[in-house]
Design a protein around this motif. Structure first.
Motif, PDB file in Angstrom:
ATOM      1  N   THR A  25       0.874  -1.511  -0.029  1.00 11.12           N
ATOM      2  CA  THR A  25      -0.164  -0.103  -0.002  1.00 11.12           C
ATOM      3  C   THR A  25       0.854   1.274   0.129  1.00 11.12           C
ATOM      4  O   THR A  25       1.959   1.185   0.737  1.00 11.12           O
ATOM      5  CB  THR A  25      -0.973  -0.116   1.164  1.00 11.12           C
ATOM      6  N   PHE A  26       0.779   2.213  -1.069  1.00 13.04           N
ATOM      7  CA  PHE A  26       1.159   3.533  -0.858  1.00 13.04           C
ATOM      8  C   PHE A  26       0.715   4.249  -1.926  1.00 13.04           C
ATOM      9  O   PHE A  26      -0.359   3.807  -2.738  1.00 13.04           O
ATOM     10  CB  PHE A  26       2.868   3.425  -1.368  1.00 13.04           C
ATOM     11  N   ALA A  27       0.859   5.688  -1.886  1.00  8.66           N
ATOM     12  CA  ALA A  27       0.378   6.624  -2.670  1.00  8.66           C
ATOM     13  C   ALA A  27       1.311   7.721  -3.232  1.00  8.66           C
ATOM     14  O   ALA A  27       2.319   7.908  -2.599  1.00  8.66           O
ATOM     15  CB  ALA A  27      -0.777   7.540  -1.994  1.00  8.66           C
ATOM     16  N   ALA A  28       0.812   7.839  -4.320  1.00  8.15           N
ATOM     17  CA  ALA A  28       2.098   9.093  -5.057  1.00  8.15           C
ATOM     18  C   ALA A  28       1.213  10.119  -5.739  1.00  8.15           C
ATOM     19  O   ALA A  28       0.333   9.902  -6.437  1.00  8.15           O
ATOM     20  CB  ALA A  28       2.785   8.464  -5.993  1.00  8.15           C
ATOM     21  N   ALA A  29       1.724  11.411  -5.757  1.00  9.56           N
ATOM     22  CA  ALA A  29       1.125  12.363  -6.342  1.00  9.56           C
ATOM     23  C   ALA A  29       1.686  12.914  -7.676  1.00  9.56           C
ATOM     24  O   ALA A  29       2.866  12.637  -7.827  1.00  9.56           O
ATOM     25  CB  ALA A  29       0.843  13.603  -5.346  1.00  9.56           C
ATOM     26  N   SER A  30       1.123  14.016  -8.331  1.00 12.38           N
ATOM     27  CA  SER A  30       1.653  14.271  -9.533  1.00 12.38           C
ATOM     28  C   SER A  30       3.052  15.258  -9.113  1.00 12.38           C
ATOM     29  O   SER A  30       3.181  15.752  -7.943  1.00 12.38           O
ATOM     30  CB  SER A  30       0.846  15.526  -9.992  1.00 12.38           C
ATOM     31  N   GLY A  31       4.287  15.063  -9.705  1.00 14.31           N
ATOM     32  CA  GLY A  31       5.623  15.508  -9.398  1.00 14.31           C
ATOM     33  C   GLY A  31       6.131  14.770  -8.356  1.00 14.31           C
ATOM     34  O   GLY A  31       7.497  14.965  -8.284  1.00 14.31           O
ATOM     35  N   ASP A  32       5.921  13.763  -7.785  1.00 11.48           N
ATOM     36  CA  ASP A  32       6.702  12.893  -6.932  1.00 11.48           C
ATOM     37  C   ASP A  32       7.472  12.163  -7.764  1.00 11.48           C
ATOM     38  O   ASP A  32       7.207  11.920  -8.925  1.00 11.48           O
ATOM     39  CB  ASP A  32       5.481  11.890  -6.134  1.00 11.48           C
ATOM     40  N   ILE A  33       8.621  11.815  -7.038  1.00 12.87           N
ATOM     41  CA  ILE A  33       9.799  10.867  -7.518  1.00 12.87           C
ATOM     42  C   ILE A  33       9.736   9.552  -6.771  1.00 12.87           C
ATOM     43  O   ILE A  33      10.222   9.882  -5.631  1.00 12.87           O
ATOM     44  CB  ILE A  33      10.993  11.293  -8.028  1.00 12.87           C
ATOM     45  N   VAL A  34       9.338   8.465  -6.889  1.00 18.11           N
ATOM     46  CA  VAL A  34       9.292   7.263  -6.153  1.00 18.11           C
ATOM     47  C   VAL A  34      10.305   6.371  -6.367  1.00 18.11           C
ATOM     48  O   VAL A  34      10.336   5.929  -7.798  1.00 18.11           O
ATOM     49  CB  VAL A  34       8.012   6.798  -5.704  1.00 18.11           C
ATOM     50  N   ALA A  35      11.077   6.107  -5.487  1.00 21.03           N
ATOM     51  CA  ALA A  35      12.174   4.798  -5.916  1.00 21.03           C
ATOM     52  C   ALA A  35      12.050   3.595  -5.206  1.00 21.03           C
ATOM     53  O   ALA A  35      11.677   3.610  -3.776  1.00 21.03           O
ATOM     54  CB  ALA A  35      13.788   5.437  -5.463  1.00 21.03           C
ATOM     55  N   ILE A  36      11.473   2.680  -5.809  1.00 23.64           N
ATOM     56  CA  ILE A  36      11.223   1.375  -5.369  1.00 23.64           C
ATOM     57  C   ILE A  36      12.666   0.590  -5.406  1.00 23.64           C
ATOM     58  O   ILE A  36      13.244   0.061  -6.554  1.00 23.64           O
ATOM     59  CB  ILE A  36      10.055   0.669  -6.096  1.00 23.64           C
ATOM     60  N   MET A  37      13.119   0.203  -4.193  1.00 22.31           N
ATOM     61  CA  MET A  37      14.330  -0.299  -4.129  1.00 22.31           C
ATOM     62  C   MET A  37      14.198  -1.788  -3.209  1.00 22.31           C
ATOM     63  O   MET A  37      13.019  -2.090  -2.538  1.00 22.31           O
ATOM     64  CB  MET A  37      15.348   0.196  -3.088  1.00 22.31           C
ATOM     65  N   GLY A  38      15.113  -2.686  -3.675  1.00 23.66           N
ATOM     66  CA  GLY A  38      15.149  -3.859  -3.057  1.00 23.66           C
ATOM     67  C   GLY A  38      16.240  -4.912  -3.754  1.00 23.66           C
ATOM     68  O   GLY A  38      16.343  -4.607  -4.978  1.00 23.66           O
TER      69      GLY A  38
END
Length: 221
Positions: A25-38
């Motif tokens: 579960t997560f949320a992101a908005a316009s202009g966000d930069i999300v890094a998914i690491m693992g």
């Protein structure tokens, strides 16, 4: 913009069930930069494919701009991707027999946009990624960094609200990776798209507004 709610994904491996993702579960908005690491096998690419509507989750849901992606059929998901989502892959996935210009233009052809609009849009993006002089070049005539820039331009050609990148700097040397990261940051500011990347690259994580870490398919708290 993006709501990922309690997403789980199961695959059959032989006679056993493999749980690739667990209640993400997560949320992101316009202009966000999300890094998914693992680490490899943690579920990063699976999660990106679900967000992009390429894979339907076993449980849970994904919504983009209020549209429940996980409930769309194949045709509806394809239409949503053409309209809202751009993809950047670590292996570039350019069409080898097409020029840089034609690779970038290709999504607009699928949308049956008029020739003048296509040309203006393609040349504008080639200029933004610094490769307008390479418009007639084939992928084999360009470096890895140049190919990735073309792939980014192609991903942005339809003005997507969401840009998904699967290890976009993995096959690049350090200097070129830095240039690609800087390019994506500039385009993020210019276009306001939400960027979501799976990555092992700490440099990508360092510029992200949020880092989500996966381990054995679960998101670390």
């Amino acid at each position: 913009m993006i709501q990922v709610h309690e997403v789980s994904q199961e695959f059959m491996v032989g006679n056993s069930v493999h749980l690739a993702l667990q209640n993400i579960t997560f949320a992101a908005a316009s202009g966000d930069i999300v890094a998914i690491m693992g680490p490899s096998g943690s579920g990063k690419s699976t999660l990106l494919n679900i967000i992009g509507g390429l894979l339907t989750p076993t449980r849970g849901s994904v919504s983009i701009n209020g549209v429940k992606v996980s409930s769309l059929n194949d045709n509806e998901a394809s239409a949503l991707r053409r309209k809202l989502i751009g993809f950047v892959f670590q292996n570039f996935n350019l069409i080898p027999v097409l020029s840089a210009y034609a690779n970038v233009e290709y999504p607009l052809l699928l949308q049956e946009r008029p020739p003048r609009e296509r040309r203006e849009r393609v040349m504008d993006l080639l200029q933004k990624v610094g490769l307008e002089k390479y418009a007639k070049s084939l992928p084999s005539q360009m470096s890895g960094g140049q190919q990735q820039r073309i792939a980014i331009a192609r991903a942005l050609i339809s003005n997507p609200k969401v840009l998904l990148g699967d290890e976009p700097t993995a096959n690049l040397d350090e200097r070129t990776a830095r240039e690609v990261i800087d390019l994506m940051l500039r385009l993020n500011v210019d276009l306001g798209a939400c960027l979501i990347f799976s990555t092992h690259d700490q440099r990508v994580a360092d510029v992200a507004s949020r880092v989500c870490r996966l381990h054995n398919g679960a998101m670390d708290s």
